[in-house]
Design a protein around this motif. Structure first.
Motif, PDB file in Angstrom:
ATOM      1  N   GLY A   1      -0.593  -6.506  -8.400  1.00  0.00           N
ATOM      2  CA  GLY A   1      -0.650  -6.276  -6.955  1.00  0.00           C
ATOM      3  C   GLY A   1       0.704  -5.927  -6.383  1.00  0.00           C
ATOM      4  N   PHE A   2       1.731  -6.612  -6.859  1.00  0.00           N
ATOM      5  CA  PHE A   2       3.097  -6.341  -6.401  1.00  0.00           C
ATOM      6  C   PHE A   2       3.548  -4.943  -6.830  1.00  0.00           C
ATOM      7  CE2 PHE A   2       7.799  -6.990  -7.062  1.00  0.00           C
ATOM      8  CZ  PHE A   2       8.121  -7.025  -5.719  1.00  0.00           C
ATOM      9  N   LEU A   3       3.238  -4.575  -8.069  1.00  0.00           N
ATOM     10  CA  LEU A   3       3.630  -3.259  -8.578  1.00  0.00           C
ATOM     11  C   LEU A   3       2.976  -2.142  -7.769  1.00  0.00           C
ATOM     12  CD1 LEU A   3       5.197  -1.641 -10.677  1.00  0.00           C
ATOM     13  CD2 LEU A   3       3.191  -1.845 -12.183  1.00  0.00           C
ATOM     14  N   VAL A   4       1.721  -2.318  -7.405  1.00  0.00           N
ATOM     15  CA  VAL A   4       1.036  -1.317  -6.575  1.00  0.00           C
ATOM     16  C   VAL A   4       1.789  -1.135  -5.262  1.00  0.00           C
ATOM     17  CG1 VAL A   4      -1.074  -0.879  -5.223  1.00  0.00           C
ATOM     18  CG2 VAL A   4      -1.232  -1.621  -7.612  1.00  0.00           C
ATOM     19  N   GLN A   5       2.207  -2.231  -4.645  1.00  0.00           N
ATOM     20  CA  GLN A   5       2.955  -2.143  -3.387  1.00  0.00           C
ATOM     21  C   GLN A   5       4.273  -1.399  -3.575  1.00  0.00           C
ATOM     22  OE1 GLN A   5       2.934  -6.094  -1.191  1.00  0.00           O
ATOM     23  NE2 GLN A   5       1.880  -6.595  -3.100  1.00  0.00           N
ATOM     24  N   LEU A   6       4.984  -1.719  -4.643  1.00  0.00           N
ATOM     25  CA  LEU A   6       6.274  -1.063  -4.899  1.00  0.00           C
ATOM     26  C   LEU A   6       6.109   0.431  -5.141  1.00  0.00           C
ATOM     27  CD1 LEU A   6       8.143  -3.602  -7.210  1.00  0.00           C
ATOM     28  CD2 LEU A   6       8.457  -3.205  -4.756  1.00  0.00           C
ATOM     29  N   LEU A   7       5.089   0.796  -5.906  1.00  0.00           N
ATOM     30  CA  LEU A   7       4.862   2.216  -6.192  1.00  0.00           C
ATOM     31  C   LEU A   7       4.479   2.984  -4.930  1.00  0.00           C
ATOM     32  CD1 LEU A   7       2.999   1.933  -9.612  1.00  0.00           C
ATOM     33  CD2 LEU A   7       5.375   2.654  -9.206  1.00  0.00           C
ATOM     34  N   ILE A   8       3.643   2.386  -4.096  1.00  0.00           N
ATOM     35  CA  ILE A   8       3.279   3.038  -2.830  1.00  0.00           C
ATOM     36  C   ILE A   8       4.509   3.178  -1.943  1.00  0.00           C
ATOM     37  CG2 ILE A   8       1.982   2.743  -0.672  1.00  0.00           C
ATOM     38  CD1 ILE A   8      -0.276   1.485  -2.387  1.00  0.00           C
ATOM     39  N   LEU A   9       5.303   2.126  -1.843  1.00  0.00           N
ATOM     40  CA  LEU A   9       6.520   2.180  -1.025  1.00  0.00           C
ATOM     41  C   LEU A   9       7.464   3.270  -1.521  1.00  0.00           C
ATOM     42  CD1 LEU A   9       8.145   0.923   1.307  1.00  0.00           C
ATOM     43  CD2 LEU A   9       9.087  -0.697  -0.357  1.00  0.00           C
ATOM     44  N   ALA A  10       7.670   3.355  -2.832  1.00  0.00           N
ATOM     45  CA  ALA A  10       8.544   4.391  -3.393  1.00  0.00           C
ATOM     46  C   ALA A  10       7.986   5.782  -3.102  1.00  0.00           C
ATOM     47  CB  ALA A  10       8.703   4.185  -4.904  1.00  0.00           C
ATOM     48  N   TRP A  11       6.681   5.952  -3.248  1.00  0.00           N
ATOM     49  CA  TRP A  11       6.033   7.243  -2.964  1.00  0.00           C
ATOM     50  C   TRP A  11       6.258   7.643  -1.505  1.00  0.00           C
ATOM     51  CZ3 TRP A  11       4.162  11.242  -5.448  1.00  0.00           C
ATOM     52  CH2 TRP A  11       3.311  12.120  -4.790  1.00  0.00           C
ATOM     53  N   TRP A  12       6.072   6.696  -0.612  1.00  0.00           N
ATOM     54  CA  TRP A  12       6.268   6.967   0.810  1.00  0.00           C
ATOM     55  C   TRP A  12       7.720   7.333   1.100  1.00  0.00           C
ATOM     56  CZ3 TRP A  12       3.288   2.234   3.171  1.00  0.00           C
ATOM     57  CH2 TRP A  12       1.905   2.491   3.105  1.00  0.00           C
ATOM     58  N   LEU A  13       8.656   6.597   0.533  1.00  0.00           N
ATOM     59  CA  LEU A  13      10.071   6.900   0.768  1.00  0.00           C
ATOM     60  C   LEU A  13      10.426   8.294   0.294  1.00  0.00           C
ATOM     61  CD1 LEU A  13      11.813   3.516  -0.088  1.00  0.00           C
ATOM     62  CD2 LEU A  13      11.725   4.644   2.145  1.00  0.00           C
ATOM     63  N   LEU A  14       9.928   8.655  -0.865  1.00  0.00           N
ATOM     64  CA  LEU A  14      10.176  10.014  -1.367  1.00  0.00           C
ATOM     65  C   LEU A  14       9.569  11.053  -0.439  1.00  0.00           C
ATOM     66  CD1 LEU A  14       9.580   9.508  -5.186  1.00  0.00           C
ATOM     67  CD2 LEU A  14      11.748  10.026  -4.060  1.00  0.00           C
ATOM     68  N   GLY A  15       8.348  10.818   0.020  1.00  0.00           N
ATOM     69  CA  GLY A  15       7.694  11.753   0.918  1.00  0.00           C
ATOM     70  C   GLY A  15       8.340  11.850   2.288  1.00  0.00           C
ATOM     71  N   LEU A  16       8.748  10.722   2.819  1.00  0.00           N
ATOM     72  CA  LEU A  16       9.380  10.721   4.140  1.00  0.00           C
ATOM     73  C   LEU A  16      10.779  11.313   4.110  1.00  0.00           C
ATOM     74  CD1 LEU A  16       8.171   7.221   5.382  1.00  0.00           C
ATOM     75  CD2 LEU A  16       7.449   9.455   6.260  1.00  0.00           C
TER      76      LEU A  16
END
Length: 141
Positions: free
Chosen positions: A122-137
């Motif tokens: 669950g934690f890894l999913v959050q980290l991957l989504i956060l990283a994806w968003w940061l790259l996109g933003l």
């Protein structure tokens, strides 16, 4: 009339509401211990290590985990909302919230190896989504 909430706003409010619910549970548990005379009001260790039940210790850690990641997740969601870029965050916003809830629930249920692995997932999913968003933003995608 206020605009309807988008998934990013729902996730942001959900992250805050979940953290608040956990702290209410913690306050309730500690209040019951104090008012029943089982613990002094100033005897609680910050890490929950001297709480009479294993659940109490897991509750302290689950709340701390939420508070530790909330600023990161909230900052990115707020930035996306404020800059009108929720088209990037909306698709995974509820997945992120679900992963946060899942991680906390696994923490509350058990500290067995299986549940620690589930909690990590669950934690890894959050980290991957956060990283994806940061790259996109940041327009790096």
């Amino acid at each position: 009339m206020p605009a309807p909430l988008n998934p990013s706003a729902i996730a942001l409010l959900g992250l805050v509401a979940w953290s608040l619910l956990l702290v209410f549970l913690l306050v309730n548990q500690r209040g019951l211990l104090v008012f029943s005379g089982r613990m002094r009001v100033n005897a609680f260790a910050a890490d929950g290590s001297n709480t009479p039940s294993e659940f109490g210790q897991r509750l302290v850690r689950a709340h701390a985990n939420c508070v530790e990641t909330l600023p990161l997740l909230a900052a990115v969601l707020l930035y996306a909302i404020a800059s009108g870029q929720t088209a990037l965050t909306d698709p995974l916003a509820c997945v992120l919230l679900g992963a946060r809830l899942f991680q906390s629930c696994m923490h509350l249920i058990s500290t067995s190896a299986l549940f620690v692995w589930l909690r990590f997932a669950g934690f890894l999913v959050q980290l991957l989504i956060l990283a994806w968003w940061l790259l996109g933003l940041s327009d790096l995608l």
